[in-house]
Motif scaffolding. Structure first.
Motif, PDB file in Angstrom:
ATOM      1  N   ALA A  82      55.613  96.941  46.033  1.00 38.13           N
ATOM      2  CA  ALA A  82      54.470  96.212  46.579  1.00 38.13           C
ATOM      3  C   ALA A  82      54.500  94.806  46.010  1.00 38.13           C
ATOM      4  O   ALA A  82      54.270  94.605  44.815  1.00 38.13           O
ATOM      5  CB  ALA A  82      53.165  96.909  46.215  1.00 38.13           C
TER       6      ALA A  82
ATOM      7  N   ARG B  87      60.095 102.245  50.471  1.00 36.49           N
ATOM      8  CA  ARG B  87      59.054 101.581  51.240  1.00 36.49           C
ATOM      9  C   ARG B  87      58.704 100.244  50.598  1.00 36.49           C
ATOM     10  O   ARG B  87      58.500 100.165  49.377  1.00 36.49           O
ATOM     11  CB  ARG B  87      57.784 102.439  51.283  1.00 36.49           C
ATOM     12  CG  ARG B  87      57.889 103.687  52.121  1.00 36.49           C
ATOM     13  CD  ARG B  87      58.303 104.913  51.365  1.00 36.49           C
ATOM     14  NE  ARG B  87      57.721 105.074  50.046  1.00 36.49           N
ATOM     15  CZ  ARG B  87      58.311 105.746  49.073  1.00 36.49           C
ATOM     16  NH1 ARG B  87      59.486 106.302  49.265  1.00 36.49           N
ATOM     17  NH2 ARG B  87      57.739 105.883  47.896  1.00 36.49           N
TER      18      ARG B  87
ATOM     19  N   TRP C 117      50.441 103.482  50.026  1.00 36.16           N
ATOM     20  CA  TRP C 117      51.423 103.736  51.083  1.00 36.16           C
ATOM     21  C   TRP C 117      52.837 103.612  50.543  1.00 36.16           C
ATOM     22  O   TRP C 117      53.689 104.488  50.780  1.00 36.16           O
ATOM     23  CB  TRP C 117      51.208 102.749  52.244  1.00 36.16           C
ATOM     24  CG  TRP C 117      52.274 102.841  53.294  1.00 36.16           C
ATOM     25  CD1 TRP C 117      52.314 103.716  54.350  1.00 36.16           C
ATOM     26  CD2 TRP C 117      53.479 102.081  53.362  1.00 36.16           C
ATOM     27  NE1 TRP C 117      53.461 103.527  55.064  1.00 36.16           N
ATOM     28  CE2 TRP C 117      54.195 102.539  54.494  1.00 36.16           C
ATOM     29  CE3 TRP C 117      54.016 101.052  52.589  1.00 36.16           C
ATOM     30  CZ2 TRP C 117      55.422 101.986  54.863  1.00 36.16           C
ATOM     31  CZ3 TRP C 117      55.243 100.509  52.957  1.00 36.16           C
ATOM     32  CH2 TRP C 117      55.926 100.985  54.080  1.00 36.16           C
ATOM     33  N   ALA C 118      53.109 102.559  49.801  1.00 36.05           N
ATOM     34  CA  ALA C 118      54.467 102.338  49.294  1.00 36.05           C
ATOM     35  C   ALA C 118      54.851 103.408  48.288  1.00 36.05           C
ATOM     36  O   ALA C 118      56.021 103.819  48.216  1.00 36.05           O
ATOM     37  CB  ALA C 118      54.585 100.956  48.671  1.00 36.05           C
TER      38      ALA C 118
ATOM     39  N   PHE D 250      56.020  96.959  50.786  1.00 32.99           N
ATOM     40  CA  PHE D 250      54.742  96.405  51.252  1.00 32.99           C
ATOM     41  C   PHE D 250      54.633  94.998  50.690  1.00 32.99           C
ATOM     42  O   PHE D 250      54.879  94.779  49.504  1.00 32.99           O
ATOM     43  CB  PHE D 250      53.595  97.281  50.745  1.00 32.99           C
ATOM     44  CG  PHE D 250      52.240  96.614  50.753  1.00 32.99           C
ATOM     45  CD1 PHE D 250      51.566  96.396  51.940  1.00 32.99           C
ATOM     46  CD2 PHE D 250      51.635  96.221  49.556  1.00 32.99           C
ATOM     47  CE1 PHE D 250      50.309  95.780  51.946  1.00 32.99           C
ATOM     48  CE2 PHE D 250      50.389  95.613  49.550  1.00 32.99           C
ATOM     49  CZ  PHE D 250      49.723  95.392  50.747  1.00 32.99           C
TER      50      PHE D 250
ATOM     51  N   GLY E   8      48.049  99.390  50.276  1.00 36.42           N
ATOM     52  CA  GLY E   8      49.485  99.128  50.374  1.00 36.42           C
ATOM     53  C   GLY E   8      50.262  99.798  49.260  1.00 36.42           C
ATOM     54  O   GLY E   8      51.355 100.328  49.478  1.00 36.42           O
TER      55      GLY E   8
ATOM     56  N   HIS F 112      47.599 101.347  61.447  1.00 36.89           N
ATOM     57  CA  HIS F 112      48.318 101.635  60.208  1.00 36.89           C
ATOM     58  C   HIS F 112      47.329 102.018  59.105  1.00 36.89           C
ATOM     59  O   HIS F 112      46.239 101.441  59.026  1.00 36.89           O
ATOM     60  CB  HIS F 112      49.133 100.419  59.782  1.00 36.89           C
ATOM     61  CG  HIS F 112      50.210 100.724  58.805  1.00 36.89           C
ATOM     62  ND1 HIS F 112      49.953 100.975  57.466  1.00 36.89           N
ATOM     63  CD2 HIS F 112      51.556 100.847  58.950  1.00 36.89           C
ATOM     64  CE1 HIS F 112      51.078 101.232  56.842  1.00 36.89           C
ATOM     65  NE2 HIS F 112      52.077 101.156  57.720  1.00 36.89           N
TER      66      HIS F 112
ATOM     67  N   PRO G 132      58.317 102.804  58.305  1.00 32.63           N
ATOM     68  CA  PRO G 132      57.661 101.528  58.061  1.00 32.63           C
ATOM     69  C   PRO G 132      56.310 101.435  58.738  1.00 32.63           C
ATOM     70  O   PRO G 132      55.611 100.486  58.511  1.00 32.63           O
ATOM     71  CB  PRO G 132      58.639 100.509  58.666  1.00 32.63           C
ATOM     72  CG  PRO G 132      59.323 101.242  59.744  1.00 32.63           C
ATOM     73  CD  PRO G 132      59.443 102.667  59.250  1.00 32.63           C
TER      74      PRO G 132
ATOM     75  N   TRP H 265      52.754  92.780  55.620  1.00 31.39           N
ATOM     76  CA  TRP H 265      53.756  93.518  56.380  1.00 31.39           C
ATOM     77  C   TRP H 265      54.265  94.712  55.584  1.00 31.39           C
ATOM     78  O   TRP H 265      54.071  94.799  54.378  1.00 31.39           O
ATOM     79  CB  TRP H 265      54.915  92.628  56.830  1.00 31.39           C
ATOM     80  CG  TRP H 265      55.884  92.118  55.798  1.00 31.39           C
ATOM     81  CD1 TRP H 265      56.676  92.843  54.944  1.00 31.39           C
ATOM     82  CD2 TRP H 265      56.235  90.743  55.551  1.00 31.39           C
ATOM     83  NE1 TRP H 265      57.486  92.036  54.191  1.00 31.39           N
ATOM     84  CE2 TRP H 265      57.229  90.740  54.535  1.00 31.39           C
ATOM     85  CE3 TRP H 265      55.815  89.537  56.095  1.00 31.39           C
ATOM     86  CZ2 TRP H 265      57.797  89.557  54.058  1.00 31.39           C
ATOM     87  CZ3 TRP H 265      56.375  88.374  55.608  1.00 31.39           C
ATOM     88  CH2 TRP H 265      57.350  88.387  54.610  1.00 31.39           C
ATOM     89  N   THR H 266      54.936  95.606  56.315  1.00 31.94           N
ATOM     90  CA  THR H 266      55.655  96.718  55.699  1.00 31.94           C
ATOM     91  C   THR H 266      57.058  96.776  56.280  1.00 31.94           C
ATOM     92  O   THR H 266      57.325  96.247  57.354  1.00 31.94           O
ATOM     93  CB  THR H 266      54.965  98.073  55.935  1.00 31.94           C
ATOM     94  OG1 THR H 266      54.925  98.339  57.347  1.00 31.94           O
ATOM     95  CG2 THR H 266      53.558  98.098  55.379  1.00 31.94           C
ATOM     96  N   LYS H 267      57.943  97.395  55.537  1.00 33.91           N
ATOM     97  CA  LYS H 267      59.307  97.598  56.008  1.00 33.91           C
ATOM     98  C   LYS H 267      59.944  98.675  55.157  1.00 33.91           C
ATOM     99  O   LYS H 267      59.380  99.105  54.144  1.00 33.91           O
ATOM    100  CB  LYS H 267      60.125  96.303  55.937  1.00 33.91           C
ATOM    101  CG  LYS H 267      60.355  95.811  54.515  1.00 33.91           C
ATOM    102  CD  LYS H 267      61.141  94.509  54.478  1.00 33.91           C
ATOM    103  CE  LYS H 267      62.569  94.630  54.945  1.00 33.91           C
ATOM    104  NZ  LYS H 267      63.415  95.398  53.975  1.00 33.91           N
TER     105      LYS H 267
END
Length: 210
Positions: free
Chosen positions: A84, A174, A202-203, A176, A199, A125, A210, A166-168
């Motif tokens: 992150a 992961r 999530w990460a 963020f 974030g 998301h 993503p 953003w995320t990818k």
């Protein structure tokens, strides 16, 4: 009850108030209660000792990364871990294209510190669910970024929408990125704290999409 995410919050580098931002990021994650946190400043060699962690929360500006540090970090994320990045994480290690590729973009310029509006462009998301738009007083980063990143929120600059969140993916890991958070005051915004916590969750979770 779910196990807390084992997280390392790292802050350092020149230009920005890394102590203020690092402390604010740590406080926001601690207040959430879902993280088991270690905190380190300046010592980039910690990037070679990430094995105990599921998540790296990173705020750093410019600087240089050694091959050993770079390879350890990129390999660790690719193995299925979470990264992150806060604000100037997109302006770290300007001479390292591999790091820039992992983050998904890099700093180009910024207008003056000011009030501006952030708009969510992907409200489905989990990071941005329930958030539509809000105003911040912060330093807006103008970024050159990979068009394949999943942009969740943007802000206008000269009529063009610039990514704010953003995320990818990076391998099985992961990534963020949150462009907000220039200084400690900006990090006190409730939406900064909410986006950072979401974030980071999530990460740090065991997912790879993503």
């Amino acid at each position: 009850m779910a196990q807390p995410i084992k997280a390392l919050v790292f802050a350092g580098g020149k230009i920005h108030d890394f102590k203020g931002v690092g402390a604010a990021a740590r406080a926001a994650l601690e207040a959430d209660g879902g993280f088991d946190i270690d905190y380190v400043e300046e010592d980039l060699d910690v990037l070679t000792r990430l094995e105990p962690y599921d998540l790296l929360v990173f705020h750093y500006t410019i600087g240089e990364i050694t091959d050993a540090q770079k390879n350890a970090l990129l390999g660790w994320v690719a193995s299925g871990k979470g990264y992150a990045g806060i604000h100037s994480a997109a302006d770290s290690f300007r001479g390292c294209p591999e790091y820039r590729a992992m983050v998904g973009g890099y700093f180009v310029t910024h207008p003056k510190y000011r009030d501006y509006q952030v708009s969510v462009v992907d409200s489905a998301h989990p990071i941005t669910e329930g958030i539509e738009e809000f105003f911040v007083k912060d330093e807006q980063y103008i970024l050159d970024y990979d068009p394949r990143v999943n942009v969740l929120a943007t802000a206008l600059w000269k009529g063009q929408a610039m990514p704010v969140v953003w995320t990818k993916s990076w391998g099985e890991g992961r990534v963020f990125y949150l462009a907000l958070g220039h200084d400690a005051a900006a990090c006190e915004h409730e939406q900064f704290k909410s986006l950072l916590v979401r974030g980071a969750r999530w990460a740090g979770a065991v997912v790879s999409s993503p």
